[in-house]
Design a protein around this motif. Structure first.
Motif, PDB file in Angstrom:
ATOM      1  N   LEU A  73      11.042  17.821   9.431  1.00  0.00           N
ATOM      2  CA  LEU A  73      11.258  19.132   9.628  1.00  0.00           C
ATOM      3  C   LEU A  73      12.360  19.566   8.784  1.00  0.00           C
ATOM      4  O   LEU A  73      12.504  20.576   8.190  1.00  0.00           O
ATOM      5  N   LEU A  74      13.381  18.700   8.761  1.00  0.00           N
ATOM      6  CA  LEU A  74      14.368  19.128   8.007  1.00  0.00           C
ATOM      7  C   LEU A  74      14.536  18.918   6.554  1.00  0.00           C
ATOM      8  O   LEU A  74      15.266  19.315   5.655  1.00  0.00           O
ATOM      9  N   SER A  75      13.592  17.992   6.110  1.00  0.00           N
ATOM     10  CA  SER A  75      13.444  17.801   4.725  1.00  0.00           C
ATOM     11  C   SER A  75      12.209  18.333   3.783  1.00  0.00           C
ATOM     12  O   SER A  75      12.412  18.485   2.814  1.00  0.00           O
ATOM     13  N   THR A  76      10.938  18.388   4.480  1.00  0.00           N
ATOM     14  CA  THR A  76       9.805  18.974   3.718  1.00  0.00           C
ATOM     15  C   THR A  76       9.205  20.131   4.458  1.00  0.00           C
ATOM     16  O   THR A  76       9.148  20.067   5.801  1.00  0.00           O
ATOM     17  N   PHE A  77       9.010  21.101   3.758  1.00  0.00           N
ATOM     18  CA  PHE A  77       8.313  22.416   4.226  1.00  0.00           C
ATOM     19  C   PHE A  77       6.918  22.372   3.844  1.00  0.00           C
ATOM     20  O   PHE A  77       6.798  22.403   2.655  1.00  0.00           O
ATOM     21  N   ILE A  78       5.897  22.239   4.817  1.00  0.00           N
ATOM     22  CA  ILE A  78       4.709  22.156   4.634  1.00  0.00           C
ATOM     23  C   ILE A  78       3.921  23.287   4.871  1.00  0.00           C
ATOM     24  O   ILE A  78       3.443  23.945   3.824  1.00  0.00           O
ATOM     25  N   SER A  79       4.061  24.090   6.033  1.00  0.00           N
ATOM     26  CA  SER A  79       3.590  25.456   6.151  1.00  0.00           C
ATOM     27  C   SER A  79       4.308  26.012   7.217  1.00  0.00           C
ATOM     28  O   SER A  79       5.030  25.403   7.953  1.00  0.00           O
TER      29      SER A  79
ATOM     30  N   MET B 184       0.854  -1.308   0.065  1.00  0.00           N
ATOM     31  CA  MET B 184       0.016  -0.047   0.235  1.00  0.00           C
ATOM     32  C   MET B 184       0.861   1.186   0.027  1.00  0.00           C
ATOM     33  O   MET B 184       1.484   1.435   1.040  1.00  0.00           O
ATOM     34  N   ASP B 185       0.902   1.826  -1.146  1.00  0.00           N
ATOM     35  CA  ASP B 185       1.844   2.974  -0.907  1.00  0.00           C
ATOM     36  C   ASP B 185       0.931   4.367  -1.537  1.00  0.00           C
ATOM     37  O   ASP B 185       1.570   5.083  -2.231  1.00  0.00           O
ATOM     38  N   GLU B 186      -0.099   4.216  -0.948  1.00  0.00           N
ATOM     39  CA  GLU B 186      -0.909   5.532  -1.362  1.00  0.00           C
ATOM     40  C   GLU B 186      -0.175   6.700  -0.668  1.00  0.00           C
ATOM     41  O   GLU B 186       0.693   6.771   0.091  1.00  0.00           O
ATOM     42  N   ASP B 187      -0.352   7.941  -1.225  1.00  0.00           N
ATOM     43  CA  ASP B 187       0.638   9.204  -0.905  1.00  0.00           C
ATOM     44  C   ASP B 187      -0.175   9.751   0.222  1.00  0.00           C
ATOM     45  O   ASP B 187      -1.102  10.413   0.238  1.00  0.00           O
ATOM     46  N   PHE B 188       0.191   9.053   1.451  1.00  0.00           N
ATOM     47  CA  PHE B 188      -0.274   9.986   2.643  1.00  0.00           C
ATOM     48  C   PHE B 188       0.495  11.344   2.922  1.00  0.00           C
ATOM     49  O   PHE B 188       1.566  11.384   3.492  1.00  0.00           O
ATOM     50  N   ASP B 189      -0.225  12.426   2.583  1.00  0.00           N
ATOM     51  CA  ASP B 189       0.447  13.573   2.914  1.00  0.00           C
ATOM     52  C   ASP B 189       0.401  13.782   4.467  1.00  0.00           C
ATOM     53  O   ASP B 189      -0.652  13.779   5.197  1.00  0.00           O
ATOM     54  N   LYS B 190       1.679  14.004   5.030  1.00  0.00           N
ATOM     55  CA  LYS B 190       1.825  14.038   6.456  1.00  0.00           C
ATOM     56  C   LYS B 190       1.739  15.540   6.946  1.00  0.00           C
ATOM     57  O   LYS B 190       2.691  16.032   7.291  1.00  0.00           O
ATOM     58  N   ASP B 191       0.511  16.122   6.639  1.00  0.00           N
ATOM     59  CA  ASP B 191       0.491  17.610   6.978  1.00  0.00           C
ATOM     60  C   ASP B 191      -0.143  17.712   8.199  1.00  0.00           C
ATOM     61  O   ASP B 191      -0.094  18.765   8.960  1.00  0.00           O
ATOM     62  N   GLU B 192      -0.551  16.481   8.927  1.00  0.00           N
ATOM     63  CA  GLU B 192      -0.994  16.746  10.620  1.00  0.00           C
ATOM     64  C   GLU B 192       0.122  16.571  11.332  1.00  0.00           C
ATOM     65  O   GLU B 192       1.272  16.064  11.207  1.00  0.00           O
ATOM     66  N   LEU B 193      -0.131  17.360  12.605  1.00  0.00           N
ATOM     67  CA  LEU B 193       0.997  17.329  13.498  1.00  0.00           C
ATOM     68  C   LEU B 193       1.134  16.177  14.073  1.00  0.00           C
ATOM     69  O   LEU B 193      -0.247  15.370  14.259  1.00  0.00           O
TER      70      LEU B 193
END
Lengths: 10, 212
Positions: free
Chosen positions: B51-57, A1-10
Motif C-alpha cells: 500500500l505504501l509503495s505501489t499504487f495499483i488502482s 522462478m522470478d515470473e513477474d507476478f502482478d499482485k493486483d489481487e486483494l
C-alpha cells in the motif's frame, strides 16, 4: 522462478 | 478484473462488515474466535505492505485500507472494548501450530526469495488456515449464532469465487499463480463441512448446532 507476478489481487 | 473477482471481493467485504456490525450492535463477541481475527489482521498487514509503495488502482487501495482498518477494529473490539464477552475458554486453538509451519513453508516455497515476496507468500498460506481457530471454537461450543454463520458463509464464498477468478484469468489472460491457487483451494476445502451444515440447516431456518 522470478515470473513477474502482478499482485493486483486483494 | 472479472465478475468472479469482483463478487469475491464484495463477499469478503460483506463478511468483514457483518462481523464488525454483529459485535458492535450486540456489544458482544460471544462465539467469535479472537485468534482467527488476529490471524486475519496479520494476513492483511503482511499482504498489503505494498500500500505504501505501489499504487495499483483506487479500488485496490481503498479495499486494502478498509480490510486492514476493519480487521484491527474487530480485534480491538474483541480484546479491548468487549473483552468481557470474549469466550477465551473455547477459543483455545494453538495458533503457533499454524504460524510456525506457515512461516517455514513461506521461506521454502515462494516465487522469489525477497522480503516482500516471502511476506506475501506467508500471508497467502496463513489466510488459508486462519479460519481454523474459529471452526475449532464452533466445534467445541457445538453451535454458532446465525449471524456468525452468515459471516462464515460470505468468508468461505469469497475464496471459492476467487478460484473461478483464477480459472477465468488462466483461460483469458494466461495468468496463474500456483501458490495462490493451491492455498485458495485448501482454504475453500476447509469450509466444505461448514458449507454443508449452512445449506442443510441455516438456510432452512434452523440453528447451526453440531452433535456435541
Amino acid at each position: 522462478m522470478d515470473e513477474d507476478f502482478d499482485k493486483d489481487e486483494l | 478484473m472479472n465478475i468472479f473477482r469482483l463478487t469475491g471481493d464484495l463477499s469478503h467485504l460483506a463478511a468483514i462488515i457483518i462481523l464488525l456490525l454483529k459485535i458492535w450492535k450486540s456489544r458482544s463477541c460471544a462465539g467469535i474466535s479472537g485468534k482467527s481475527q488476529i490471524l486475519f489482521a496479520i494476513v492483511f498487514t503482511t499482504r498489503y505492505l505494498d500500500l505504501l509503495s505501489t499504487f495499483i488502482s483506487l479500488y485496490n487501495s481503498c479495499m486494502k485500507v478498509i480490510y486492514i482498518g476493519c480487521a484491527y477494529a474487530t480485534v480491538y473490539m474483541i480484546y479491548m472494548k468487549f473483552r468481557a464477552t470474549y469466550d477465551g475458554n473455547h477459543d483455545s486453538f494453538r495458533v503457533e501450530f499454524l504460524v510456525v509451519p506457515v512461516g517455514g513453508l513461506a521461506v521454502l516455497i515462494n516465487h522469489d526469495f525477497s522480503f516482500m515476496e516471502i511476506l506475501w507468500t506467508f500471508s497467502i498460506y496463513l489466510e488459508s488456515v486462519a479460519i481454523l481457530p474459529q471452526l475449532f471454537m464452533i466445534s467445541k461450543t457445538g453451535e454458532a449464532e446465525t449471524i456468525t454463520t452468515h459471516y462464515l458463509f460470505c468468508l468461505g464464498l469469497y475464496r471459492a469465487l476467487y478460484i473461478f477468478n483464477w480459472v477465468w484469468r488462466f483461460y483469458f489472460e494466461g495468468f496463474f499463480d500456483l501458490i495462490a491457487i493451491v492455498a485458495g483451494v485448501v482454504q475453500t476445502i476447509l469450509y466444505c463441512d461448514f458449507f454443508y451444515l449452512y445449506v442443510t440447516k441455516v438456510l432452512k431456518g434452523k440453528k447451526l448446532s453440531l452433535p456435541a
